[in-house]
Write a protein that holds these residues in place. Sequence first.
Motif, mmCIF file in Angstrom:
data_model
loop_
_atom_site.group_PDB
_atom_site.id
_atom_site.type_symbol
_atom_site.label_atom_id
_atom_site.label_comp_id
_atom_site.label_asym_id
_atom_site.label_seq_id
_atom_site.Cartn_x
_atom_site.Cartn_y
_atom_site.Cartn_z
ATOM 1 N N SER A 1 -5.756 0.185 -3.203
ATOM 2 C CA SER A 1 -6.394 1.456 -3.305
ATOM 3 C C SER A 1 -7.997 1.599 -2.855
ATOM 4 N N LEU A 2 -8.653 0.515 -3.145
ATOM 5 C CA LEU A 2 -9.947 0.282 -2.710
ATOM 6 C C LEU A 2 -10.078 0.382 -1.142
ATOM 7 N N ILE A 3 -9.296 -0.525 -0.477
ATOM 8 C CA ILE A 3 -9.262 -0.644 0.842
ATOM 9 C C ILE A 3 -8.964 0.447 1.595
ATOM 10 N N THR A 4 -7.793 1.283 0.903
ATOM 11 C CA THR A 4 -7.113 2.554 1.629
ATOM 12 C C THR A 4 -6.082 2.082 2.576
ATOM 13 N N GLU A 5 -5.213 3.075 3.045
ATOM 14 C CA GLU A 5 -4.211 2.536 3.917
ATOM 15 C C GLU A 5 -4.626 2.656 5.368
ATOM 16 N N GLY A 6 -4.149 1.487 5.906
ATOM 17 C CA GLY A 6 -4.763 1.379 7.136
ATOM 18 C C GLY A 6 -4.107 -0.070 7.889
ATOM 19 N N GLY A 7 -4.823 -0.365 9.035
ATOM 20 C CA GLY A 7 -4.508 -1.549 9.557
ATOM 21 C C GLY A 7 -5.064 -2.836 8.853
ATOM 22 N N GLY B 1 12.138 -18.761 6.302
ATOM 23 C CA GLY B 1 11.343 -17.704 5.569
ATOM 24 C C GLY B 1 10.359 -17.380 6.800
ATOM 25 N N LEU B 2 9.729 -18.129 7.558
ATOM 26 C CA LEU B 2 8.703 -17.749 8.511
ATOM 27 C C LEU B 2 9.601 -17.239 9.753
ATOM 28 N N LEU B 3 10.743 -17.585 9.999
ATOM 29 C CA LEU B 3 11.308 -16.916 11.205
ATOM 30 C C LEU B 3 11.752 -15.473 10.863
ATOM 31 N N ASN B 4 12.202 -15.184 9.599
ATOM 32 C CA ASN B 4 12.434 -14.139 9.241
ATOM 33 C C ASN B 4 11.521 -13.062 8.949
ATOM 34 N N GLU B 5 10.188 -13.663 8.591
ATOM 35 C CA GLU B 5 8.975 -12.812 8.693
ATOM 36 C C GLU B 5 8.397 -12.280 10.147
ATOM 37 N N ILE B 6 8.680 -13.335 10.928
ATOM 38 C CA ILE B 6 8.613 -12.977 12.408
ATOM 39 C C ILE B 6 9.419 -11.661 12.890
ATOM 40 N N ARG B 7 10.615 -11.864 12.408
ATOM 41 C CA ARG B 7 11.452 -10.730 12.705
ATOM 42 C C ARG B 7 11.551 -9.617 11.977
ATOM 43 N N GLN B 8 10.535 -9.485 10.876
ATOM 44 C CA GLN B 8 10.530 -8.710 9.977
ATOM 45 C C GLN B 8 10.115 -7.037 10.421
ATOM 46 N N GLN B 9 10.831 -6.001 9.888
ATOM 47 C CA GLN B 9 10.477 -4.826 10.395
ATOM 48 C C GLN B 9 9.243 -4.290 9.999
ATOM 49 N N GLU B 10 8.657 -3.431 10.374
ATOM 50 C CA GLU B 10 7.344 -2.430 10.254
ATOM 51 C C GLU B 10 7.205 -2.468 8.623
ATOM 52 N N LEU B 11 5.925 -2.753 8.318
ATOM 53 C CA LEU B 11 5.556 -2.562 7.205
ATOM 54 C C LEU B 11 5.180 -1.331 6.774
ATOM 55 N N ILE B 12 5.629 -0.634 5.520
ATOM 56 C CA ILE B 12 5.094 0.750 5.223
ATOM 57 C C ILE B 12 4.394 0.936 3.999
ATOM 58 N N PRO B 13 3.557 1.413 3.713
ATOM 59 C CA PRO B 13 2.780 1.657 2.745
ATOM 60 C C PRO B 13 3.355 2.300 1.608
ATOM 61 N N VAL B 14 3.077 1.817 0.457
ATOM 62 C CA VAL B 14 3.874 2.494 -0.989
ATOM 63 C C VAL B 14 3.038 2.496 -2.080
ATOM 64 N N GLY C 1 0.424 3.276 -9.553
ATOM 65 C CA GLY C 1 -1.130 3.467 -9.144
ATOM 66 C C GLY C 1 -1.696 2.355 -8.313
ATOM 67 N N THR C 2 -0.794 1.531 -7.789
ATOM 68 C CA THR C 2 -1.256 0.345 -6.788
ATOM 69 C C THR C 2 -0.941 0.775 -5.179
ATOM 70 N N LEU C 3 -1.696 0.502 -4.323
ATOM 71 C CA LEU C 3 -1.263 0.819 -2.877
ATOM 72 C C LEU C 3 -0.958 -0.580 -2.203
ATOM 73 N N ARG C 4 0.164 -0.728 -1.628
ATOM 74 C CA ARG C 4 0.377 -2.158 -0.910
ATOM 75 C C ARG C 4 1.450 -1.521 0.127
ATOM 76 N N TYR C 5 1.648 -2.626 0.928
ATOM 77 C CA TYR C 5 2.626 -2.470 2.203
ATOM 78 C C TYR C 5 3.739 -3.405 1.514
ATOM 79 N N ARG C 6 5.043 -2.833 2.209
ATOM 80 C CA ARG C 6 6.193 -3.696 2.004
ATOM 81 C C ARG C 6 7.241 -3.302 3.358
ATOM 82 N N ASN D 1 -1.637 -7.552 3.660
ATOM 83 C CA ASN D 1 -0.317 -7.502 2.988
ATOM 84 C C ASN D 1 0.607 -8.577 3.640
ATOM 85 N N ARG D 2 0.483 -8.461 4.845
ATOM 86 C CA ARG D 2 1.450 -9.343 5.769
ATOM 87 C C ARG D 2 1.301 -10.868 5.686
ATOM 88 N N PHE D 3 -0.001 -10.970 5.399
ATOM 89 C CA PHE D 3 -0.293 -12.312 4.514
ATOM 90 C C PHE D 3 0.333 -12.764 3.328
#
Length: 212
Positions: free
Chosen positions: A53-59, A115-128, A132-137, A65-67
């Motif tokens: 929430s402090l960093i705020t939504e963005g790249g 797991g890593l191959l699945n991560e490479i094929r992973q769809q776009e992360l979306i903010p949620v 009270g917490t902000l994260r991407y999934r 979150n990807r990491f």
Amino acid sequence: MAAFLYPIYTLVSLVLSIWAISLFQQGHKVSTIMLIFVLAGMTYDNLIVSVGSLITEGGLLKLLNRFRFIFHNLFVPLLVVNAFKQACDAGVTWANHPIVAKGCWTLTIGIITLGLLNEIRQQELIPVNIAGTLRYRPQIYGVPILTILTAILVAVAGFCIWQEIQCPWMFVGTVVMLCCNALPKNTFGVVVSSASDFLFMLGLLATELILY
């Protein structure tokens, strides 16, 4: 509530990491190294959720979150090696067979690779926003089959350790974690499942301490 708890979770995971490092300094065991890697990933995960929430939504937050997911896929399967090594130290007969050792490492590498191959094929992360917490999934969040497989293997090793040296903590911690993560998130939220992860790691560290 989660916005208050996740900084605490970050601190607790950091304390557990320091504990694991102190154990490693006593015996320089491979099993302890595996725990250190997993706890490092857990600390990072909770930290990013805490400051989202402090960093705020963005790249930047999306990349951080990807990491989270990359570290999860890279480090969590190492618990298979940890469980195997602990079973060896506990004197479990089958765990000391060379074929089991090779199979354990092969399986771990396989789970990491998938797991890593699945991560490479992973769809776009979306903010949620969650409690009270902000994260991407991931846009579509499926059943974490590889994580469940890892936990089941750890539970099997934990049960064998329990039978061998009457130390139930690995098995009990794994069962509690699996049950809590199976609870519907809409009803119980993510706080309960996150707390159960600490009980899981605490059970592994307690077992490690007993085996030193």
